[in-house]
Design a protein around this motif. Structure first.
Motif, mmCIF file in Angstrom:
data_model
loop_
_atom_site.group_PDB
_atom_site.id
_atom_site.type_symbol
_atom_site.label_atom_id
_atom_site.label_comp_id
_atom_site.label_asym_id
_atom_site.label_seq_id
_atom_site.Cartn_x
_atom_site.Cartn_y
_atom_site.Cartn_z
ATOM 1 N N TRP B 128 67.592 58.090 -29.296
ATOM 2 C CA TRP B 128 67.135 58.457 -27.955
ATOM 3 C C TRP B 128 68.076 59.434 -27.266
ATOM 4 O O TRP B 128 67.643 60.276 -26.480
ATOM 5 C CB TRP B 128 66.933 57.205 -27.097
ATOM 6 C CG TRP B 128 65.563 56.642 -27.291
ATOM 7 C CD1 TRP B 128 65.207 55.643 -28.152
ATOM 8 C CD2 TRP B 128 64.361 57.058 -26.651
ATOM 9 N NE1 TRP B 128 63.861 55.411 -28.076
ATOM 10 C CE2 TRP B 128 63.312 56.262 -27.161
ATOM 11 C CE3 TRP B 128 64.058 58.032 -25.698
ATOM 12 C CZ2 TRP B 128 61.984 56.408 -26.740
ATOM 13 C CZ3 TRP B 128 62.740 58.169 -25.274
ATOM 14 C CH2 TRP B 128 61.721 57.367 -25.804
ATOM 15 N N ILE B 168 64.596 53.655 -22.720
ATOM 16 C CA ILE B 168 65.001 53.232 -24.068
ATOM 17 C C ILE B 168 64.803 51.724 -24.216
ATOM 18 O O ILE B 168 64.255 51.245 -25.208
ATOM 19 C CB ILE B 168 66.479 53.596 -24.344
ATOM 20 C CG1 ILE B 168 66.713 55.094 -24.127
ATOM 21 C CG2 ILE B 168 66.862 53.198 -25.760
ATOM 22 C CD1 ILE B 168 68.164 55.516 -24.262
ATOM 23 N N SER B 240 74.345 55.194 -25.265
ATOM 24 C CA SER B 240 73.692 56.383 -24.725
ATOM 25 C C SER B 240 74.464 57.049 -23.582
ATOM 26 O O SER B 240 74.511 58.270 -23.518
ATOM 27 C CB SER B 240 72.270 56.053 -24.284
ATOM 28 O OG SER B 240 72.285 55.033 -23.324
#
Lengths: 443, 296
Positions: B128, B168, B240
């Protein structure tokens, strides 16, 4: 079950940490030595704890064994972040003879590292340029750095500055490295006009890479000594000074002019490197640990200069830090590890490995032997920069190393906010200073 | 008489004997760490040296330090993405799949939707972060349909980092919810649907009058699991955004990790952990109570 529950409750009664073996305080210093200790001739196995991904320590230990066949190594490796987390536990529990060190203040405070003063005396380390060892000296109790006893040694010392892509620089008519900050500003403006990305930098995640240009700007506008005092936690030191404010405002000017990538807040270090190597970015603020890499990937196309001063002819300064290794307070083979550290800085073969594998300047006496380096390489210019910094006495530690948490918890979020326009230069310095004060006081 | 009582006592003790191994592990690895965390939270401790007693000072700090409190608020905001989106979307998808249950398409759909649950969270986070990067697929698609103006580095932007992390999470948890709800639907008596259809109910009426009420317990499990995942989120955020930019996506789980392992403020980290535990229980218990099967 009662026994287990009782046991855990009993453990819960004492203050945390009081059950840990606490190495006795200053007795961890090497006992008075009359001659330089050696590894002797009997077989000995040194326990090492190194950082994954950096081939230098292993190259050195291999060569050391070649010269001293009785010495063998038992080495384990971890990522630097893992070493940072585990350092106190490993040193308390199973002290290595030689270990890659994170920020050392906490370790010294808990008496986990060997005091190297006696070794420094018998090996003559105290005769080397003082700035090499300054960052690894700590006052009693570990509170203030930059003075006091020696607790670590470097395998070499790194140098930071500005890399530039020679082809792109030619395109904007820059034929020689800038001499003043105004020259650099002019080059950046031209790069922007030419539609190039002026500065390749990272500022994403928990590592705010804009701290690199910011500290360089601080050293352009003001002297480097007060910045070091702040990093070393000298009483009364402040980062919120008029010249640092000018530097932060200058950085903000660069941000507003669009000199950084638009997505700089989402760029990590690896992305920055791959983009710069791919030709995206004229300048990049980084360190000589990339010299070898850049020489290999873009042979002849990359140049390096030290951050120019604000006034023509001013002194140059750079972030420069030793690759620190230490000896556990209760290490079994401390003497042999000390000989290794001395050998790394003085042996011709070891210094050659230090430059060729590590890419940075070796530690040791100012007139120590230097290996030949190919002309026109980045490595050549970073080594020359090292010599100039020594001459200008301009070595600074990194502002991110002032406390264990200042980088991730203060510099990074504040610099990311500065990029997004959610923080002012004044606010940034004030916020970092107040975080610093509360962290130095302990939380 | 006496012998019978004795035997009953014996069997009671025998029962405890069977529980003992599991109980011992539970005490060692759940109860003891919990008790120790509470204890640590009352001290100022760097993890190695001797700790000093500070009472409730760490707890006060959690509620007065704007950064720490903001992390808790972020976790609450994540509930929308981790919980509301997967449960509502999951219901819709499960109902659709059920209607085409016999076809091969249903099998494919089930597999595709459950796939994110099988992928390790770290891999999902990395994938992602590529998709959402400034040159990633999401921005390419937006540019392709003429929305170039809103393209940005989604995970590096102050206003979009937290929602992007939420997306996500929603993607990961959607599969779990869909599968749970689908399993729940399969045990609803088909006769109910038949009767409803005879009474002239359409697909919507069927869904709201039969499917939804019958799924009370499954929805309860979905909401509980996803709310806990939102409040205790760590891996997706760590991979992330690492809490950035500028703490915009900081969550308590990550903050506890930073406090304990890079700032070495074990006491403060423990206090935040205790508060997080209490918050999770305070959210999970009412959900359990609300969705309990009233008839049983």
């Amino acid at each position: 079950m009662v026994v287990i529950l009782g046991g855990s409750l009993a453990a819960a009664c004492a203050a945390p940490g009081s059950g840990n073996a606490q190495p006795t305080a200053p007795a961890s210093s090497a006992s008075s030595l009359s001659a330089a200790p050696t590894c002797g001739t009997a077989p000995v196995t040194l326990k090492g704890y190194f950082e994954t991904g950096f081939p230098l320590p292993k190259a050195l230990t291999t060569e050391f064994t070649k010269q001293h066949p009785n010495v063998t190594w038992d080495i384990r490796e971890d990522q630097f972040a893992v070493i940072t987390q585990n350092a106190p536990r490993v040193l308390a529990d199973d002290p290595p003879d030689l270990m890659r060190l994170p920020q050392v203040s906490e370790l010294v405070k808990n008496n986990l590292l060997k005091n190297l003063d006696e070794y420094a005396k018998v090996y003559g380390w105290d005769q080397w340029p003082a700035s090499q060892l300054e960052q690894m000296r700590l006052a009693p109790g570990g509170a203030v750095r930059g003075e006091g006893s020696l607790y670590a040694m470097g395998l070499n010392f790194s140098m930071t500055g500005v890399f530039y892509n020679k082809k792109l620089a030619e395109q904007i008519g820059m034929t020689a490295p800038p001499e003043t900050l105004a020259d650099l500003d002019a080059a950046l403006a031209k790069a922007k006009e030419a539609g190039l990305a002026p500065i390749a930098q990272f500022n994403g995640g928990a590592t705010g890479g804009l701290a690199f240009p910011l500290q360089n700007l601080m050293a352009s506008y003001g002297p480097s000594a007060p910045i070091n005092d702040w990093i070393f936690q000298k009483p009364g030191a402040s980062i919120d000074t008029p010249s640092n404010l000018q530097a932060t405002q200058h950085l903000q000017k660069w941000i507003k002019a669009g000199y950084f990538w638009k997505d700089v807040n989402a760029v990590d270090y690896a992305t920055m490197m791959s983009r710069f190597i791919g030709g995206d970015g004229v300048f990049m603020f980084d360190g000589d640990w990339e010299s070898g890499n850049l020489d290999k990937q873009l042979a002849g196309d990359i140049g390096f200069f030290l951050m120019p001063p604000a006034q023509a002819g001013g002194k140059r300064a750079a972030m420069s830090a030793p690759l620190t290794f230490g000896i556990g307070a209760n290490a079994k083979n401390a003497d042999c590890a000390a000989e290794f550290l001395d050998w790394v800085a003085t042996d011709t073969q070891a210094r050659t490995i230090g430059v060729q594998v590590g890419g940075s300047h070796p530690m040791g006496p100012a007139d120590g032997p230097m290996p030949p380096v190919a002309a026109g390489t980045v490595t050549e210019s970073t080594l020359a920069a090292g010599a100039q910094i020594a001459q200008d006495n301009g070595a600074m530690d990194f502002i991110a190393n002032a406390t264990g948490a200042i980088y991730a918890k203060s510099w990074t979020p504040n610099l990311q906010k500065l990029v997004a326009g959610e923080q002012t230069p004044e606010g940034l310095l004030k916020s970092v200073q107040s975080d610093y004060q509360s962290q130095v006081k302990g939380g | 008489m006496k012998a019978a009582v004795k035997r009953r006592n014996e069997s009671r003790w025998a029962g405890w004997l069977f529980v003992l191994p599991a109980a011992a592990f539970y005490v060692m690895f759940v109860i003891q760490p919990l008790v120790m965390t509470v204890q640590y939270s009352l001290y100022k401790w760097d993890g190695i040296g001797v700790a000093t007693w500070t009472g409730v000072a760490n707890y006060l700090r959690v509620f007065t330090d704007p950064d720490l409190f903001a992390a808790i608020l972020n976790a609450v905001k994540l509930i929308v993405f981790f919980s509301a989106v997967p449960v509502v979307l999951g219901l819709a998808i499960a109902a659709t799949i059920r209607r085409i249950a016999a076809t091969r398409l249903a099998l494919v759909a089930r597999t595709v939707i459950f796939l994110p649950q099988v992928i390790p969270l770290v891999a999902a986070g990395i994938t992602w972060s590529w998709l959402l990067s400034s040159t990633g697929l999401v921005n390419q698609l937006l540019t392709a349909i003429g929305l170039e103006k809103i393209t940005r580095a989604w995970l590096g932007d102050f206003s979009t980092a937290l929602p992007a992390v939420g997306v996500i999470g929603a993607w990961v948890l959607l599969g779990l919810c869909t599968l749970l709800l689908l399993a729940g639907m399969s045990k609803i008596d088909p006769a109910l649907y038949e009767a409803a259809r005879l009474d002239g109910a359409g697909a919507f009426r069927e869904f709201f009058s039969i499917t939804l009420p019958s799924l009370r317990q499954e929805i309860g499990v979905c909401v509980t699991v996803t709310v806990v995942a939102a409040l205790a989120s760590f891996d997706i955020v760590y991979i992330s955004t690492q809490g950035g930019p500028g703490n915009a996506s900081m969550v308590p789980g990550l903050e506890i990790y930073y406090l304990a392992f890079s700032e070495r403020q074990v006491g403060l980290a423990s206090a935040l952990a205790v508060i997080l535990t209490v918050l999770v229980i305070a959210c999970a218990l009412p959900i359990q109570w609300l969705t309990r099967d009233r008839e049983s």
